[in-house]
Design a protein around this motif. Sequence first.
Motif, short mmCIF file in Angstrom:
data_model
loop_
_atom_site.label_atom_id
_atom_site.label_comp_id
_atom_site.label_asym_id
_atom_site.label_seq_id
_atom_site.Cartn_x
_atom_site.Cartn_y
_atom_site.Cartn_z
N ILE A 262 28.39 35.11 54.38
CA ILE A 262 28.15 33.83 53.70
C ILE A 262 27.08 34.01 52.64
N ILE A 263 26.05 34.79 53.00
CA ILE A 263 24.99 35.06 52.02
C ILE A 263 25.57 35.83 50.84
N TYR A 264 26.39 36.81 51.17
CA TYR A 264 26.97 37.64 50.10
C TYR A 264 27.85 36.81 49.18
N ALA A 265 28.53 35.81 49.75
CA ALA A 265 29.43 34.98 48.95
C ALA A 265 28.68 34.25 47.85
N LYS A 266 27.37 34.12 48.01
CA LYS A 266 26.55 33.43 47.02
C LYS A 266 26.27 34.30 45.80
N ASP A 267 26.40 35.62 45.95
CA ASP A 267 26.11 36.52 44.85
C ASP A 267 27.19 36.39 43.77
N ALA A 268 26.84 36.93 42.62
CA ALA A 268 27.66 36.79 41.42
C ALA A 268 29.16 36.66 41.70
N ASN A 269 29.77 37.78 42.13
CA ASN A 269 31.21 37.74 42.37
C ASN A 269 31.52 37.78 43.86
N GLY A 270 30.52 37.49 44.65
CA GLY A 270 30.64 37.68 46.09
C GLY A 270 31.86 37.04 46.69
N LEU A 271 32.04 35.74 46.40
CA LEU A 271 33.14 35.00 47.01
C LEU A 271 34.48 35.64 46.66
N ILE A 272 34.62 36.01 45.39
CA ILE A 272 35.88 36.60 44.95
C ILE A 272 36.12 37.93 45.65
N GLU A 273 35.05 38.73 45.74
CA GLU A 273 35.21 40.03 46.38
C GLU A 273 35.59 39.89 47.84
N LEU A 274 34.95 38.94 48.51
CA LEU A 274 35.25 38.74 49.93
C LEU A 274 36.68 38.24 50.10
N HIS A 275 37.08 37.33 49.22
CA HIS A 275 38.44 36.81 49.27
C HIS A 275 39.44 37.94 49.03
N ASP A 276 39.16 38.73 48.00
CA ASP A 276 40.08 39.83 47.68
C ASP A 276 40.18 40.82 48.84
N ALA A 277 39.04 41.05 49.49
CA ALA A 277 39.04 42.02 50.58
C ALA A 277 39.99 41.58 51.69
N VAL A 278 39.93 40.32 52.05
CA VAL A 278 40.76 39.89 53.18
C VAL A 278 42.22 39.74 52.77
N THR A 279 42.47 39.28 51.55
CA THR A 279 43.88 39.17 51.14
C THR A 279 44.50 40.56 51.01
N GLU A 280 43.68 41.51 50.62
CA GLU A 280 44.18 42.88 50.53
C GLU A 280 44.62 43.36 51.93
#
Lengths: 641, 312
Positions: A262-280
């Motif tokens: 959740i903390i990471y999701a706050k960083d610049a592209n964090g949310l997108i990266e986390l989203h991409d990781a799980v959809t991948e």
Amino acid sequence: MRKFKVTFYPDNKTVEVEGEKTILSAAISAGIYINAVCGGDGVCGRCKVILKKGKVATQPTRHITAEERKHNVYLACLTEIQDDLEVEIPIESRLNLEGLTQEEVNKRMAKDYSTPEDIQQVEQKVSQGFRYFPLTRKIFLDLPRPTLNDNLSDLERIEREIEREFGITVQHTGLTNIRTLGEILRSSDWKVTVVLGGAGVSPEILFIESGDTSERNFGVVFDIGTTTVTGQLLNLNTRQILGTKATYNKQAAFGSDVITRIIYAKDANGLIELHDAVTEDINEIILRLTDEHKVDLNDITMVVCSGNTTMMHLLLKVDPTHIRREPYVPAFSFTSILRASEVEIRINPRGLLFCVPGIASYLGGDVTAGILSCGIHKQEKLNMLIDIGTNGEIVLGNRDFLVACAASAGPAFEGSGVICGMRASRGAVQKVKISSGDLEPTYQVIGEIKPQGICGSGYIDILAEMLATGIIDRNGRIRQIEHHRIRNGEYGREFVVASNTDTATGSDVVVTDTDIDNLKRAKAAIYAACTILLKHMQLDFSVIEHIFIGGGFGTYLDIENAIRIGLIPDIDRNKFIFVGNSSLSGAREIILSEEAKRQADEIARRVTCLELSVEPGYMEEYMAALFFPHTDLTLFPNVKI
Amino acid sequence: MVTPLMLEKWSGKIAVLTIGATREDGGSRAHVIKIGGQQSLPFLFQEGPSPHRPVIAFEVWDVYPQDWQESLQRAYVYSLKDPIVWAKTCVEDYNEQILCLRLQGIHPDYGNKSADTEAEFIKELLKKVDVPLIIIGSGDDVKDNAVLPICCEAARGERCLIGSAVQDNYKTLVASVLADGHNIIAESPIDINIAKQLNILISDMGLSLERIAINPTIGALGYGLEYAYSIMERCRLAALSGDKTLASPFICFVGQEAWRAKESKVNDDRQGIVWEVITATALLQAGADILVMRHPEAISKVNSYIANLFRE
């Protein structure tokens, strides 16, 4: 405030930051990701950097050895910038894998970047008998051709036929379908397959295919765990399970628990990266499953995902920030049925996605699905569900009430955060016995090959057997015994379960003091949560009809051993029902039954959530449970010490 | 009508711990100290017997206690420079029955004395004073593990009370206490569960529960006294209800906590004494069996308080 320039090597990137910021936050500003699984709390010791030039202020940490200190190694998260700096980021501290040889990547990321693989799990035997009515249905229509007398429009003709044949009123049809409708109907000689989706008696037409494809209707259900993503391919016509695969959640690279993410999701592209990781992960599993079972991606019409609230936010690319802030409110609990392509899940482009509704910030759709699949909400008698995952979730209730809580147990029983841990897949030690005479272990490996690691049920056995044979004391410390399998290692004392000549990896499979500590904390968190939940309702274990045990344990879980280590209560063994991945089972019930979906919605509304962090007795119960099997032996009358 | 007093009957009993060995027991002490044995909450004599009184042990260091307050040092008329003289002062001038020797000097920051020096010192002390001894380490795990076993050996046969075993470091000490016939202090951080766990771990190593004293860790008045009090009370209730693993007597380090309080440091001499007395008397009510204290005047006041409680 003074500003300083920080240059990172080997990237040769420079950023300007305010003083008092840490090197880690400067690196994030520079778009360089340093490995920090703990999210910058100075706990994991992964973010080591080498200071080449400049002045810093750092805090003491046990992760830096005296030797390293001499060579100017610092933890990026604990080190404040007080000067213009030049910082080198060593390979092992980097998160991005570019510039690494393939061998290094494989070695380091064996866990975080593993490919999906078959997993073994029990399939829940008790199906709750929901009325079969899958969320997407394919129906074949042989339409009467239009004539001057029957000159209804193409679309209305289809709708009339559906109404007439199936008694279903179509509510909605997308424009893309209407645009191609005329051509499809005529080229297929008015024989088409209509895919209906959505709940209730008024679904939408998802898409229309020429000819009869109604035989080929598939769906995929997912349990998206913090540590493991598990997917299962289903034939929606026959209700048959075609295959199950699991992989570690790639988000683990950004932190091992939900808070860090959740903390990471706050960083610049964090949310997108986390989203991409799980959809991948999801797309990889779907591809593997469809390849293996020769299913066309276009014939997958529905995906149902179940997972904790944070995982669902990240999957839908919704900012999860407020989940971790008081009063812990998620952005959503319920969503309508969505288009899978909207969240970049690659199935039929018009296919649907349903996320099992959550209960609260720390009780997600996985709990809803678990309750549904165990049928707790329908029983007259009291039942309990203990789901052993990164977050241990406990549910207690019957058809009159449902109350639940979440305990942060950590991923040890999922085979993460323990040195030789792995999922319940091929090569995992899942069953262990240790001879009381010579302390030699015998074990059973999934797939009957050489062992690679140990899965949750293997750890439960090992702990129980080590206790029984006196290899560990009741605190979980390995005793000083002269034995060729017991030695001092990097993480305290260790017990060699399989030596390198017997393993598939060529290195020893061991259990260490640190592992045992992690497992002990996990089991204590879960047992304490069960106790608190019961105390809250002024009940005790004796009134419970059945305890359903869920978790990624493979096909096997030794209840006796789980009791011996104090993971679950010492009550009549026949009351335990091992249900495996109940979250996945619930998702499966839902994809196959519109009735199950409605009940899931109802369950999510009904459950009362008990917040352990404000429950005064929890810490006390937890401390009492940090012992094998428990500090209070009277709670475990049948366990012999 | 007078409502009759409700008297509680307890099924459990606190273990009796014997410190010191006389010539008949193979030691050289003039007497032994017995504590524990209660069958009721503290001083409720009508509910059950309390065969042994709580005792106070003077805290004596093996080095000059440079950080002690001036007023505290003055109380000993500057006998503190020589530990043997200090110990003799406690026994002879104040008629103390038991001493608590803190091996502060082995700590790397307090002189880093070697095990052999310390063993010699203990042998010497045992010759010069004839009261039973409590011996505790410096708090530095590594150094304590190296020195305490040698000291245990030096005091072999004297049935001392040796401390402290903690959850993450108990095996070395338990082993040498077992070998040399002493008793052990099991220290837990104001936590009833850890206290119990540690007692189980120690008894699992073969040291019987009758040879353990629990140091529950205390805070002085205003510094967490009530937390310590409630943990001790809960331990006692569990023990008296039949939990043998918690039925060990308590040792409380009152002096060290009371003289650490700001009130003892900044105000006149009297306040520190008051602080030590209040902390000690409160803990007696919580069930303390051994009070390790520092100021002779405070000790004398608490002694007369105990005597009053036990007056027939």
